[in-house]
Scaffold this active site. Structure first.
Site, PDB file in Angstrom:
ATOM      1  N   GLY A 145       7.315  19.623  37.172  1.00 23.46           N
ATOM      2  CA  GLY A 145       7.467  18.198  36.921  1.00 23.46           C
ATOM      3  C   GLY A 145       7.339  17.433  38.219  1.00 23.46           C
ATOM      4  O   GLY A 145       8.146  17.615  39.135  1.00 23.46           O
ATOM      5  N   TRP A 203      11.827  12.592  41.070  1.00 30.89           N
ATOM      6  CA  TRP A 203      12.898  13.522  41.427  1.00 30.89           C
ATOM      7  C   TRP A 203      12.371  14.932  41.626  1.00 30.89           C
ATOM      8  O   TRP A 203      12.752  15.626  42.574  1.00 30.89           O
ATOM      9  CB  TRP A 203      13.984  13.473  40.360  1.00 30.89           C
ATOM     10  CG  TRP A 203      15.269  14.165  40.706  1.00 30.89           C
ATOM     11  CD1 TRP A 203      16.021  14.926  39.878  1.00 30.89           C
ATOM     12  CD2 TRP A 203      15.984  14.149  41.968  1.00 30.89           C
ATOM     13  NE1 TRP A 203      17.144  15.398  40.535  1.00 30.89           N
ATOM     14  CE2 TRP A 203      17.141  14.932  41.817  1.00 30.89           C
ATOM     15  CE3 TRP A 203      15.741  13.547  43.193  1.00 30.89           C
ATOM     16  CZ2 TRP A 203      18.055  15.135  42.845  1.00 30.89           C
ATOM     17  CZ3 TRP A 203      16.649  13.754  44.227  1.00 30.89           C
ATOM     18  CH2 TRP A 203      17.796  14.538  44.035  1.00 30.89           C
ATOM     19  N   ARG A 259       1.824  18.054  35.385  1.00 30.84           N
ATOM     20  CA  ARG A 259       1.102  18.215  34.117  1.00 30.84           C
ATOM     21  C   ARG A 259      -0.282  17.570  34.182  1.00 30.84           C
ATOM     22  O   ARG A 259      -1.257  18.067  33.611  1.00 30.84           O
ATOM     23  CB  ARG A 259       1.916  17.587  32.980  1.00 30.84           C
ATOM     24  CG  ARG A 259       1.306  17.778  31.605  1.00 30.84           C
ATOM     25  CD  ARG A 259       2.149  17.095  30.542  1.00 30.84           C
ATOM     26  NE  ARG A 259       3.502  17.622  30.514  1.00 30.84           N
ATOM     27  CZ  ARG A 259       3.862  18.719  29.863  1.00 30.84           C
ATOM     28  NH1 ARG A 259       2.946  19.421  29.208  1.00 30.84           N
ATOM     29  NH2 ARG A 259       5.115  19.129  29.867  1.00 30.84           N
ATOM     30  N   TYR A 314       4.699   7.897  42.090  1.00 33.50           N
ATOM     31  CA  TYR A 314       6.156   7.811  41.996  1.00 33.50           C
ATOM     32  C   TYR A 314       6.868   7.615  43.333  1.00 33.50           C
ATOM     33  O   TYR A 314       7.971   7.068  43.359  1.00 33.50           O
ATOM     34  CB  TYR A 314       6.707   9.071  41.313  1.00 33.50           C
ATOM     35  CG  TYR A 314       6.272   9.210  39.877  1.00 33.50           C
ATOM     36  CD1 TYR A 314       6.820   8.408  38.884  1.00 33.50           C
ATOM     37  CD2 TYR A 314       5.307  10.136  39.503  1.00 33.50           C
ATOM     38  CE1 TYR A 314       6.430   8.532  37.563  1.00 33.50           C
ATOM     39  CE2 TYR A 314       4.902  10.269  38.187  1.00 33.50           C
ATOM     40  CZ  TYR A 314       5.472   9.465  37.215  1.00 33.50           C
ATOM     41  OH  TYR A 314       5.067   9.580  35.909  1.00 33.50           O
ATOM     42  N   GLY A 358      24.029  14.606  40.615  1.00 33.97           N
ATOM     43  CA  GLY A 358      24.781  13.986  41.691  1.00 33.97           C
ATOM     44  C   GLY A 358      24.206  12.629  42.050  1.00 33.97           C
ATOM     45  O   GLY A 358      23.132  12.242  41.578  1.00 33.97           O
ATOM     46  N   LYS A 414      26.781   7.424  33.051  1.00 39.09           N
ATOM     47  CA  LYS A 414      26.738   6.504  34.195  1.00 39.09           C
ATOM     48  C   LYS A 414      25.535   5.582  34.107  1.00 39.09           C
ATOM     49  O   LYS A 414      25.583   4.435  34.573  1.00 39.09           O
ATOM     50  CB  LYS A 414      26.764   7.274  35.516  1.00 39.09           C
ATOM     51  CG  LYS A 414      25.617   8.270  35.712  1.00 39.09           C
ATOM     52  CD  LYS A 414      24.419   7.682  36.424  1.00 39.09           C
ATOM     53  CE  LYS A 414      23.317   8.705  36.608  1.00 39.09           C
ATOM     54  NZ  LYS A 414      22.125   8.143  37.276  1.00 39.09           N
ATOM     55  N   ASN A 469      18.371   1.508  36.064  1.00 39.10           N
ATOM     56  CA  ASN A 469      19.269   1.112  34.987  1.00 39.10           C
ATOM     57  C   ASN A 469      19.954  -0.218  35.300  1.00 39.10           C
ATOM     58  O   ASN A 469      20.051  -1.102  34.444  1.00 39.10           O
ATOM     59  CB  ASN A 469      20.311   2.211  34.751  1.00 39.10           C
ATOM     60  CG  ASN A 469      19.687   3.471  34.196  1.00 39.10           C
ATOM     61  OD1 ASN A 469      19.366   3.556  33.024  1.00 39.10           O
ATOM     62  ND2 ASN A 469      19.482   4.460  35.059  1.00 39.10           N
TER      63      ASN A 469
END
EC number: 1.1.1.94
Length: 346
Positions: free
Chosen positions: A14, A18, A37, A54, A151, A206, A271
């Site tokens: 992936g 991250w 991918r 990214y 984390g 979170k 978020n």
């Protein structure tokens, strides 16, 4: 003198932000392959040693191998099966498929005991399963051990080599040891835990609380309101986690309070950004159409559904769902939270 552990063969599956950041960190001391991918993305990354999609403007180590061929990414692990690690940098929605693929591939390569670590955060939208529940079903009948790495961490900072502390949670000592060997050192500190459910609930909830904090900030309700949402959000996370078998003390650690504070206040938090824009009056559909992705949006309804089956109250999560999916005005949702009955804090 303590001998340094032998280098591992690591495959990171992936190539999002991250996965790329972790692959970069691991490749500084271990033989690491990053699988993307998208063949065009992999070719571009291999040529430029940059993930322009990214993590633009961050140079990746020249030691990092990059491929779009999953067999090629896994092949080096077969050379030393006892010194291996697979890190899954895929989202929750892709976890089932990649684990079912690995359940077939790894035993055929002599890697039936290779530790597999996932990093995704959230509940599966359709089933309300946590990641470890998805993995357990997908790997059922195999001997492949697993764990979750989580984390307070923004991928961009990790890729830049800035300090970060993470938690690897697994019931398998081999998984905790391999992950620590792979990543602990330099700017990365890794702590170990056995509380998989607690680490995952913290990582999921979170994000939802961070959306709430963003809405509050977007409405200019002040830092007192943000502090209240973080604190009561932590109580919400802990209450839900314990109902799912987690240890309450986990939520006072990196994957609970630490990750919540980062995501609810950090400028790089997607978020929080979604919440800010909603609080400022934008529609969720317009925000998502602009290319913003936020796990808190994806998993909020599933988390609330799972909590209701357990009889657990999640008032902040419920308020976020009302705003995101039911057309409730942010000010109205805040008023409903404030109108709740007074009660003991603990």
């Amino acid at each position: 003198m303590t001998r340094a552990p032998a280098p591992l063969n690591i495959a990171v599956l992936g190539a999002g932000s991250w996965g790329t950041a972790l692959a970069a960190a691991a490749s500084r001391r271990h033989r690491t392959m990053l699988w993307a991918r998208d063949a065009a993305q992999a070719a571009a990354m291999a040529k430029s040693h940059e993930n322009t999609r990214y993590l633009p403007d961050i140079a990746l180590p020249n030691t990092l191998g990059i491929t779009s061929d999953l067999a090629e990414a896994l092949a080096p692990l077969a050379a030393a099966p006892s010194q291996t690690l697979i890190i899954l940098g895929v989202p929750v929605a892709g976890l089932d498929a990649i684990c079912r693929d690995l359940a077939t591939r790894l035993p055929a390569l002599g890697l039936a005991h290779t530790p597999v670590v996932w990093t995704c955060k959230g509940f599966e939208a359709d089933t309300a399963r946590l990641p470890h529940e998805i993995v357990a079903e997908a790997l059922n009948g195999t001997t492949i051990p697993g764990g979750v790495l989580s984390g307070p961490s923004f991928a961009r900072e990790v890729a830049q080599g800035l300090p970060v502390a993470l938690t690897i949670a697994s019931k398998y000592e081999s998984v905790r040891t391999a992950t620590t060997t792979a990543l602990h050192g330099g700017a990365v500190r890794v702590y170990a835990s056995t509380d998989v459910a607690g680490v995952e609930v913290g990582g999921a909830l979170k994000n939802v609380i961070a959306v709430a904090c963003g809405i509050s900030d977007g409405l200019a309700l002040g830092t007192n309101a943000r502090a209240a949402l973080i604190t009561r959000g932590l109580a919400e996370m802990s209450r839900f986690g314990v109902a799912l078998g987690a240890q309450a003390e986990t939520f006072a650690g990196l994957t609970g309070l630490g990750d919540l504070v980062l995501t609810a206040t950090g400028e790089l938090s997607r978020n929080r950004r979604v919440g800010l824009e909603i609080g400022a009056g934008r529609k969720l559909a317009d925000i998502l159409a602009s290319g913003v992705t936020a796990e808190g949006v994806r998993c909020a309804r599933a988390a609330l559904q799972r909590a209701r089956t357990l009889g657990v109250e999640l008032p902040i999560t419920e308020a976020v769902c009302a705003v995101l999916f039911e057309g409730v005005a942010p000010v109205t949702a805040v008023s409903a939270l404030l109108a709740r009955e007074a009660r003991l804090e603990i």
